[in-house]
Design an enzyme around this catalytic site. Structure first.
Site, short mmCIF file in Angstrom:
data_model
loop_
_atom_site.label_atom_id
_atom_site.label_comp_id
_atom_site.label_asym_id
_atom_site.label_seq_id
_atom_site.Cartn_x
_atom_site.Cartn_y
_atom_site.Cartn_z
N CYS A 248 0.39 3.61 2.66
CA CYS A 248 0.77 3.61 3.90
C CYS A 248 2.16 3.98 4.18
O CYS A 248 2.11 3.94 5.49
CB CYS A 248 0.27 1.77 4.03
SG CYS A 248 -1.15 1.04 4.29
N CYS B 80 1.22 -1.14 -0.05
CA CYS B 80 0.10 -0.24 0.03
C CYS B 80 0.73 1.75 -0.03
O CYS B 80 1.62 1.92 1.48
CB CYS B 80 -0.73 0.25 0.85
SG CYS B 80 -2.01 1.48 1.62
#
Length: 171
Positions: free
Chosen positions: A70, A67
């Site tokens: 993230c 991600c």
């Protein structure tokens, strides 16, 4: 004619202000627990030492190695962990394997790290998008939740300080 013009102007203002309100609503990609008791913290395995949570705010960062947002949030979470080290425990939780998480070398996560490979917490929070961050006060109530960099609703040091001050003044 003047009546129609006034009607259209009033209608335009109503639509403009109501659409602004709609645009500013915070979007969540998970079930909301805001101002409710947080679900019990279930950790399958700690990759770091297990933190002492008693009397502390807990910031849970649901994330994954694949991600991009993230990984971009990790330096901010590192900063929060350092800035509020006396009152806040930051925990990154991934539902990936230990090998996958340990294979990520950049950015370096300087806060607590754990696995939820059975996806128990992900299911309870009904997370549909990550990163998803939850700020829990020392009494176990969620005081902030969401995508930490969502425009207009970012998680910032000021937001955390405000939650801490509100909690302190309540006690």
């Amino acid at each position: 004619m003047i009546t129609k013009a006034v009607f259209f102007i009033i209608t335009a203002f109503i639509l403009m202000f109501s659409s602004e309100g709609i645009a500013q609503d915070k979007q969540l990609w998970a079930k909301s627990f805001l101002n409710k008791k947080a679900p019990e913290l279930h950790i399958k395995k700690w990759l770091s030492e297990e933190p002492e949570l008693k009397g502390k705010f807990v910031l849970i960062d649901f994330w994954a190695t694949w991600c991009g947002p993230c990984k971009r949030a990790i330096p901010t979470m590192n900063r929060f962990s350092e800035e509020f080290q006396d009152n806040l425990v930051v925990i990154g939780i991934s539902d990936e394997t230990e090998a996958k998480v340990k294979s990520m070398t950049q950015p370096i996560m300087k806060y607590f790290s754990a696995l939820d490979t059975d996806k128990r917490l992900n299911s309870i929070y009904d997370i549909k998008g990550i990163p998803h961050v939850v700020l829990i006060d020392p009494d176990g109530y969620v005081r902030w939740e969401g995508f930490p960099t969502l425009a207009g609703h970012e998680l910032t040091s000021a937001v955390i300080k405000d939650a801490m001050e509100t909690y302190k003044n309540k006690s």
